[in-house]
Design an enzyme around this catalytic site. Structure first.
Site, PDB file in Angstrom:
ATOM      1  N   GLY A  45       0.858  -1.180   0.000  1.00 14.04           N
ATOM      2  CA  GLY A  45       0.000   0.000   0.000  1.00 14.04           C
ATOM      3  C   GLY A  45       0.891   1.225   0.000  1.00 14.04           C
ATOM      4  N   CYS A  46       0.313   2.407   0.314  1.00 12.21           N
ATOM      5  CA  CYS A  46       1.133   3.604   0.246  1.00 12.21           C
ATOM      6  C   CYS A  46       1.807   3.874   1.577  1.00 12.21           C
ATOM      7  CB  CYS A  46       0.301   4.805  -0.192  1.00 12.21           C
ATOM      8  SG  CYS A  46      -0.967   5.255   0.978  1.00 12.21           S
ATOM      9  N   ILE A  47       1.427   3.126   2.611  1.00 11.00           N
ATOM     10  CA  ILE A  47       2.012   3.372   3.933  1.00 11.00           C
ATOM     11  C   ILE A  47       2.355   2.047   4.574  1.00 11.00           C
ATOM     12  CG2 ILE A  47      -0.313   3.577   4.916  1.00 11.00           C
ATOM     13  CD1 ILE A  47       0.903   5.461   7.001  1.00 11.00           C
ATOM     14  N   PRO A  53       7.248   6.649   2.619  1.00  7.85           N
ATOM     15  CA  PRO A  53       7.057   7.696   3.627  1.00  7.85           C
ATOM     16  C   PRO A  53       8.109   7.623   4.730  1.00  7.85           C
ATOM     17  CG  PRO A  53       4.977   6.561   3.172  1.00  7.85           C
ATOM     18  CD  PRO A  53       6.050   5.799   2.475  1.00  7.85           C
ATOM     19  N   SER A  88      -0.649   6.983  -5.219  1.00  5.95           N
ATOM     20  CA  SER A  88      -1.980   6.982  -4.612  1.00  5.95           C
ATOM     21  C   SER A  88      -2.994   7.696  -5.488  1.00  5.95           C
ATOM     22  CB  SER A  88      -1.930   7.676  -3.258  1.00  5.95           C
ATOM     23  OG  SER A  88      -1.366   6.822  -2.323  1.00  5.95           O
TER      24      SER A  88
END
Ligand SMILES: Cc1cc2nc3c(=O)[nH]c(=O)nc-3n(C[C@H](O)[C@H](O)[C@H](O)COP(=O)(O)OP(=O)(O)OC[C@H]3O[C@@H](n4cnc5c(N)ncnc54)[C@H](O)[C@@H]3O)c2cc1C
Lengths: 105, 420
Positions: free
Chosen positions: A103-105, B352, B296
């Site tokens: 996922g993005c995180i 991130p 995203s």
């Protein structure tokens, strides 16, 4: 990073067992990863999936999702679970020498 | 006269239209096609169920969002004939284009999962990705006194991939504040291998679900809902019973993309990751949630992409090659309940990281960590959205992701530092 011996060569993998450098992948490496993860032998159906995953990831830059695999490789969802037990998305990526689907995180 | 046509007047289409209307040479016309009367601010859909926002405040008439010089055609697109450079509307009316932008977004398709749209839809099964869904969930939560609450993402990709986590955190905090937390069993069910899949984020935030007694069921690919027994089923036959199922159904691009043969198996359009030109058509740009790109599907991304598309459009019009480059840049606030939020900033290549954003040392927004500042930031974004982003005004954050202000946890960073 851990280094494992796969098929006679030393391959760098991350903590979860995914290849660090996808270009180190060979069919023998795939066989070795598969046996280390509860797949006895890679059959033709496995290879359909692996071939699609590698080709697709080379274009997309990410490992394909399950729907994408099942629509394009000729192997349906139920069979994906038989071929790559538990989490086919993750295991197919690992055997194909690709990074983990994220996922993005 | 040359024709510039934009499909979809959501976040991306509106921003591009408003930027271009000031830039296009006078021999170009500018049209935008979208059937919907209103513009919905989608990030507020996570707040409506908990009465932290009203439905009325999340929508504005679309007319007011489109500046002078933009002709709005209020009809649905039926098909694109890319060989003839024509957009086809109902009644076979044709709109010719010289340059086309496709920004028709990503939409939930609950019908893809048997049982979701059955008798329990909007009784015990809810989505929150539509205004109706979000309002129905609000009404059900008002009456809810306890039981098994399951939040399930059916499959990836989805828009706003952090929204399932946010709804889970907000629900947890809502049940606690309502005094019924002890009566609720909350389970987060994901097709990925955990709630956090990137190593540094997983390390920094991994404990947060455990701390709040939220169970995680990972690598779960939902196949159907057994409506009579109120059970969610997976392809590997794991059954998860629920009293309330909050589903994030399969997402797909707009229906006409399938009809036009422009999309992949989920009707997302294969797009060049840097130039944002459609892979098979060099006079079509694609941006926002409609692309197949591995970043995203988020409003912030639509904004960064809009700047790149507008630059490249102007290069093409001047007869130059498209020079502007999209790097996959995204940033998202993640509501974490109790009046706090987290913030992440990343691109195609960089996961991130902790640190501060957008300015080194001063921030003011801390990355990868909960804070009240971030919650205010998220609320402030409403204002930025309507008054700066949509009108196409410059926003004082860099288009490309920057490493300034970020800390990469290396050997010298201890876990305690990372967690602090
Ligand atoms: C619950 C939720 C929370 C979110 N939270 C955040 C957040 O905190 N931060 C963030 O950055 N992003 C967030 N997002 C994502 C953000 O809203 C989207 O990524 C953004 O709106 C994408 O813009 P878009 O223009 O690609 O698509 P949209 O804004 O969805 O616009 C698509 C447009 O296309 C139109 N359209 C569709 N079909 C047709 C057709 N056939 N013909 C003509 N027009 C058509 C639609 O009417 C619509 O207006 C959230 C989304 C949701 C659902």
């Amino acid at each position: 990073m851990p280094v494992v011996e796969y098929a006679g060569s030393s391959i760098e993998v991350n903590d979860e067992g995914f290849l660090v450098d996808s270009s180190q992948w060979t069919p023998e490496v795939a066989e070795a990863i598969a046996t280390g993860n509860g797949i006895d032998e890679l059959n033709d159906q496995h290879w359909k999936v692996i071939t699609f995953c590698r080709e697709d990831a080379a274009k997309q830059g990410t490992p394909p999702g399950l729907r994408r695999i099942s629509k394009n490789s000729g192997v349906n969802m139920k069979e994906l679970y038989q071929l790559f037990p538990k989490g086919p998305g993750k295991l197919a990526a690992m055997v194909s020498g690709l990074p983990k689907p994220q996922g993005c995180i | 006269m040359k024709n510039f046509v934009i499909l979809g007047a959501g976040t991306a289409g509106t921003t591009v239209a408003n930027m271009l209307r000031r830039k296009l040479p006078s021999d170009w016309s500018l049209k935008i096609i979208d059937p919907d009367t209103d513009h919905l601010f989608q990030p507020d859909l996570i707040f409506i169920p908990f009465e932290m926002q009203t439905p009325e405040k999340t929508i504005r008439p679309r007319k007011g969002t489109l500046g002078k010089g933009i002709e709005w055609i209020q009809r649905p697109v039926q098909r694109v004939d890319a060989d003839k450079n024509q957009v086809i509307l109902d009644g076979d009316e044709r709109v010719p284009y010289d340059l086309l932008v496709i920004a028709t977004g990503s939409h939930i398709r609950p019908e893809e999962t048997p049982g979701l749209l059955g008798d329990e839809w909007q009784k015990s099964i809810f989505d929150f990705y539509t205004l109706e869904g979000s309002v129905a969930l609000r009404d059900a939560l008002k009456k809810f006194e306890g039981g098994r609450v399951v939040v399930n993402t059916v499959e990836m990709p989805i828009k706003c991939p952090v929204a399932p986590l946010e709804i889970t955190f907000l629900a947890e905090s809502f049940f606690t504040e309502k005094g019924i937390r002890d009566n609720v069993e909350l389970t987060y069910v994901t097709p990925l291998d955990g709630a956090f899949t990137k190593p540094i984020a997983a390390k920094a935030l991994g404990g947060i679900l455990d701390d709040r007694d939220i169970k995680v069921e990972a690598e779960y690919n939902a196949s159907e809902v057994d409506v009579d027994r109120k059970v969610l089923r997976s392809y590997d036959e794991r059954d998860i019973p629920f009293d309330m199922l909050i589903t994030i159904p399969t997402h797909m691009g707009a229906g006409f993309i399938e009809e036009s043969g422009l999309g992949d198996e989920l009707a997302f359009i294969p797009t060049h990751r840097h130039s944002l030109i459609a892979d098979n058509h060099d006079n079509i740009f694609v941006l926002g949630d409609a692309t197949d790109l591995p970043t995203s599907k988020a409003g912030s991304v639509a904004h960064f992409q809009a700047e790149v598309v507008v630059d490249n459009v102007m290069h093409l019009i001047k007869g130059e090659s498209p020079k502007a480059v999209f790097d996959g840049h995204a940033n998202c606030f993640i509501e974490s309940g109790y009046g706090r939020a987290m913030l992440i900033d990343f691109n195609y290549d960089q996961e991130p990281l902790p640190g501060v954003y957008p300015l080194p040392t001063v921030g003011p927004f801390p990355l990868l960590k909960e804070s009240r500042f971030n919650h205010w930031g998220k609320l402030m974004f409403r204002h930025v959205y309507w008054h700066a982003l949509l009108p196409g005004h410059p926003i004082p954050v860099p288009n490309h992701m920057s490493m300034v202000g970020k800390k990469r946890p290396g050997k010298l960073t201890t876990d305690a530092e990372l967690a602090s």
